[in-house]
Design a protein around this motif. Structure first.
Motif, PDB file in Angstrom:
ATOM      1  N   LEU A 125       0.864  -1.175   0.000  1.00  0.00           N
ATOM      2  CA  LEU A 125       0.000   0.000   0.000  1.00  0.00           C
ATOM      3  C   LEU A 125       0.900   1.224   0.000  1.00  0.00           C
ATOM      4  O   LEU A 125       1.717   1.398   0.903  1.00  0.00           O
ATOM      5  N   VAL A 126       0.751   2.040  -1.036  1.00  0.00           N
ATOM      6  CA  VAL A 126       1.559   3.247  -1.177  1.00  0.00           C
ATOM      7  C   VAL A 126       0.653   4.450  -1.004  1.00  0.00           C
ATOM      8  O   VAL A 126      -0.400   4.545  -1.632  1.00  0.00           O
ATOM      9  N   ARG A 127       1.059   5.382  -0.139  1.00  0.00           N
ATOM     10  CA  ARG A 127       0.339   6.644   0.046  1.00  0.00           C
ATOM     11  C   ARG A 127       1.331   7.758  -0.247  1.00  0.00           C
ATOM     12  O   ARG A 127       2.306   7.935   0.481  1.00  0.00           O
ATOM     13  N   ALA A 128       1.076   8.491  -1.321  1.00  0.00           N
ATOM     14  CA  ALA A 128       2.002   9.517  -1.787  1.00  0.00           C
ATOM     15  C   ALA A 128       1.278  10.857  -1.909  1.00  0.00           C
ATOM     16  O   ALA A 128       0.046  10.903  -1.970  1.00  0.00           O
ATOM     17  N   PRO A 129       2.038  11.955  -1.976  1.00  0.00           N
ATOM     18  CA  PRO A 129       1.401  13.270  -2.084  1.00  0.00           C
ATOM     19  C   PRO A 129       0.651  13.469  -3.398  1.00  0.00           C
ATOM     20  O   PRO A 129      -0.367  14.156  -3.432  1.00  0.00           O
ATOM     21  N   ASP A 130       1.145  12.874  -4.479  1.00  0.00           N
ATOM     22  CA  ASP A 130       0.522  13.097  -5.789  1.00  0.00           C
ATOM     23  C   ASP A 130       0.950  11.984  -6.744  1.00  0.00           C
ATOM     24  O   ASP A 130       1.733  11.102  -6.387  1.00  0.00           O
ATOM     25  N   ASN A 131       0.440  12.051  -7.980  1.00  0.00           N
ATOM     26  CA  ASN A 131       0.745  11.014  -8.970  1.00  0.00           C
ATOM     27  C   ASN A 131       2.227  10.981  -9.332  1.00  0.00           C
ATOM     28  O   ASN A 131       2.781   9.915  -9.607  1.00  0.00           O
ATOM     29  N   ALA A 132       2.885  12.139  -9.360  1.00  0.00           N
ATOM     30  CA  ALA A 132       4.317  12.167  -9.684  1.00  0.00           C
ATOM     31  C   ALA A 132       5.124  11.405  -8.632  1.00  0.00           C
ATOM     32  O   ALA A 132       6.038  10.643  -8.978  1.00  0.00           O
TER      33      ALA A 132
END
Length: 168
Positions: A125-132
């Motif tokens: 499970l990845v939680r990132a600020p944005d698509n980049a």
């Protein structure tokens, strides 16, 4: 009641077996602590209708036995600036789980990873600020780990919590 980390899980619990069976009071304690990990022992004892001494002893035993592994804040990812979530399935070379998992544990924005049985070997499970940032995690960080053969990514549009496990 606040604690950043808990004790190491004893060998019996690590293998999927409890050190001793949970009774109804233990289950009610777990239910209350899952609902609010900041509940004081006094309040916990009052809600479950047991003495504070009993509540303290039981929580201490649940910690010692590795049933409770710690207490932490639940953070809303979007409110914390992590607006893009995805599940990333990895196919890895046979017998590389230990090395791959050690590397995945160092990748920023991976919240959780699990070894699977089935079409894929690992689910992260990845939680990132944005698509980049998500793109960088998947294409640059995860795919560069030795032993990772391929990845498949599913964007998360919405999330919800399910029913709790059998302790409630």
């Amino acid at each position: 009641m606040s604690q950043e980390t808990g004790p190491e899980v004893p060998p019996a619990a690590a293998g999927g077996r409890s050190s001793r069976p949970l009774d109804e009071v233990d289950r009610r304690i777990l239910d209350e602590l899952v609902r609010d990990g900041r509940t004081s022992l006094r309040t916990l004892a009052e809600r479950i209708h047991i003495s504070r001494t009993n509540a303290y002893a039981r929580v201490d035993r649940l910690l010692r036995d590795g049933v409770i592994t710690g207490f932490r804040a639940q953070v809303a990812p979007e409110a914390a600036g992590l607006g893009t979530s995805a599940y990333v399935a990895l196919t890895i070379e046979q017998n590389t789980w230990r090395e791959v998992s050690a590397q995945l544990a160092q990748v920023r924005y991976i919240e959780h990873a699990a070894l699977l049985g089935g079409d894929h070997d690992v689910l992260a499970l990845v939680r990132a600020p944005d698509n980049a940032a998500l793109r960088d995690v998947v294409l640059n960080r995860i795919q560069s780990i030795p032993g990772v053969l391929s990845t498949r990514t599913w964007l998360v549009f919405e999330e919800f919590d399910g029913a709790r496990s059998g302790w409630a």
